[in-house]
Design a protein around this motif. Structure first.
Motif, mmCIF file in Angstrom:
data_model
loop_
_atom_site.group_PDB
_atom_site.id
_atom_site.type_symbol
_atom_site.label_atom_id
_atom_site.label_comp_id
_atom_site.label_asym_id
_atom_site.label_seq_id
_atom_site.Cartn_x
_atom_site.Cartn_y
_atom_site.Cartn_z
ATOM 1 N N GLY A 130 -3.327 9.527 -4.317
ATOM 2 C CA GLY A 130 -2.709 8.856 -5.366
ATOM 3 C C GLY A 130 -1.136 8.899 -5.297
ATOM 4 N N PHE A 131 -0.467 9.920 -4.777
ATOM 5 C CA PHE A 131 0.879 10.186 -4.295
ATOM 6 C C PHE A 131 1.206 9.204 -3.586
ATOM 7 N N THR A 132 0.474 9.188 -2.358
ATOM 8 C CA THR A 132 1.191 8.361 -1.043
ATOM 9 C C THR A 132 0.670 7.000 -1.412
ATOM 10 N N TYR A 133 -0.520 6.745 -1.849
ATOM 11 C CA TYR A 133 -0.624 5.039 -2.111
ATOM 12 C C TYR A 133 0.179 4.536 -3.073
ATOM 13 N N SER A 134 0.379 5.138 -3.999
ATOM 14 C CA SER A 134 1.691 4.730 -5.129
ATOM 15 C C SER A 134 3.049 4.736 -4.607
ATOM 16 N N GLY A 135 3.189 5.621 -3.597
ATOM 17 C CA GLY A 135 4.507 5.327 -2.995
ATOM 18 C C GLY A 135 4.675 4.357 -2.010
ATOM 19 N N VAL A 136 3.596 3.921 -1.723
ATOM 20 C CA VAL A 136 3.303 2.687 -0.583
ATOM 21 C C VAL A 136 3.913 1.546 -1.692
ATOM 22 N N MET A 137 3.139 1.427 -2.832
ATOM 23 C CA MET A 137 3.491 0.163 -3.637
ATOM 24 C C MET A 137 5.015 0.209 -4.249
ATOM 25 N N SER A 138 5.468 1.224 -4.525
ATOM 26 C CA SER A 138 7.076 1.332 -4.671
ATOM 27 C C SER A 138 7.707 0.729 -3.506
ATOM 28 N N SER A 139 7.512 1.066 -2.349
ATOM 29 C CA SER A 139 8.190 1.067 -1.195
ATOM 30 C C SER A 139 8.071 -0.622 -0.869
ATOM 31 N N ILE A 140 6.895 -1.239 -1.059
ATOM 32 C CA ILE A 140 6.917 -2.489 -0.825
ATOM 33 C C ILE A 140 7.962 -3.311 -1.498
#
Length: 416
Positions: free
Chosen positions: A317-327
């Motif tokens: 959850g932490f890393t997949y959501s970090g991906v969303m923010s990064s995009i």
């Protein structure tokens, strides 16, 4: 004139109200996407639909969000987003109400398509672009908090949906959700305002102060290709985690609690992912978070120990959501304010396409094999392809910066 410009350059306090509004609207919108996984088995049981057929409901909302997001991005850059939230609030409520009365697979797909086209597509990319340009200082943090709304909604709403279905049945749960959305989304949507920075750029001939070694078209192309695969990766657990766990004998309440923990970790991941983008750069953050989601997603079918399952859910959850923010932060930092909504809508077009395809393939592989092992293996492989693309993108930026640096050091025609 100088004073006016100085005032515009500051981060207006109203920007934080916009963060709260878009956080809430995206929580409602993305929460309904997450809740599809909870409705999946009750609908399959009642109507006799296969897992793959029912998963196409998520695909319908993803593809309509992708297609109509392009239109809303063009309109947002040209005319602003003043009424986007109001329209979305009405349509999301109507779609959920009609889903409570559905009797066929065509209606199921149709009303989720409508939800995506005039609901989710309007409160995601165009409003994210608006929020991003309210802030000159720490735009990554602001976007991270805003995007955290989606993770928060995907944790809370599926959990409440599971309780609702158990207590009142799936039809009444859709109906209660529709009424709740109207009461929350409709009033706050009237407070949406356009970013002063974007207003200035749109209403004048001022050239935006963009400094990046690649053209905006190339940037959008690189990000768009990458998000297809990273969204393939993240879609599988979003759509199929609850069915995976209930197939293993967990109750719906227990399964949705794991999803809720995953998404709450995602709230933190989106905020810290956005802030990390301010500190080390958006693209390095995107790569770092992508490594995490690619590794962690593979293990979901293989973990049966409950504490380990919660730990895995937190990490993913932490890393997949970090991906969303990064995009979002990549797009915000690499394109101009004049093109922001169209750029975010274009990358979202491919992202939603990847989400819809990933959700469907996850269900299709389940139908072929009778379990989710290959579904989650597919997700991890797609994450690996995403990492290859991001690495090539990073090398392209590095080589272009070196070329521009050499050109400055040795201008054409200079004596050597």
């Amino acid at each position: 004139m100088t004073t006016a410009n100085h005032h515009i350059e500051k981060d207006p306090s109203y920007g934080w109200l916009m963060v709260l509004i878009v956080f809430t609207l995206s929580a409602l919108s993305f929460g309904s996407l997450g809740a599809i996984s909870v409705f999946l088995k009750p609908l399959s049981t009642e109507f006799g639909w296969s897992r793959g057929m029912t998963s196409l409901g998520y695909t319908a909302i993803a593809f309509s969000s992708a297609l109509f997001g392009l239109l809303w991005g063009i309109i947002a850059d040209r005319y602003g987003t003043r009424w986007f939230g109001v329209i979305a609030a009405i349509v999301m409520t109507f779609s959920l109400f009609m889903l409570s009365r559905q009797e066929s697979i065509v209606e199921f797909y149709g009303f989720y398509f409508l939800f995506g086209a005039f609901g989710n597509a309007m409160v995601s990319s165009p409003l994210f672009a608006n929020v991003g340009f309210w802030f000159r200082q720490n735009p990554g943090l602001a976007l991270g908090i805003t995007a955290a709304g989606g993770a928060f909604g995907q944790g809370v709403i599926p959990f409440l949906t599971g309780i609702g279905i158990a207590e009142y049945g799936w039809r009444n749960t859709y109906l209660i959700t529709a009424a709740t959305y109207l009461l929350i989304a409709f009033p706050i949507a009237f407070f949406i305002r356009e970013s002063p920075w974007r207003l200035r750029i749109r209403n004048s001939s001022v050239v935006d102060d963009r400094h990046f070694p690649l053209s905006e078209v190339e940037v959008i192309a690189w990000i768009s290709v990458a998000v297809i695969f990273c969204c393939n990766c993240m879609a599988v657990p979003i759509v199929h985690l609850v069915p995976l766990l209930t197939d293993k004998g967990a109750s719906v309440e227990s399964a949705t609690s794991v999803l809720m923990v995953l998404m709450f970790a995602g709230v933190v991941g989106r905020i810290l992912g956005g802030k990390l983008g301010d500190l080390i750069g958006a693209l390095p953050t995107y790569i770092l978070m992508s490594i995490g989601q690619t590794v962690f997603v593979f293990w979901f079918p293989h973990v049966d120990n409950r504490p380990m399952l919660f730990m895995l859910a937190i990490c993913f959850g932490f890393t997949y959501s970090g991906v969303m923010s990064s995009i979002l932060v990549c797009t915000r930092m690499m394109v101009s304010a004049r093109l922001a909504a169209r750029a975010m809508s274009m990358t979202s077009f491919f992202g939603w396409g990847g989400m819809g395809l990933g959700g469907f393939i996850g269900g299709y592989l389940y139908d072929l094999n009778g379990d989710y092992v290959w579904s989650y293996t597919f997700a991890s492989l797609m994450g690996a392809v995403n990492l290859v693309i991001l690495t090539l993108f990073s090398l392209r930026i590095y080589s272009q910066r070196r070329a521009l640096s050499k050109k400055k050091d040795h201008p054409a025609g200079a004596l050597t």
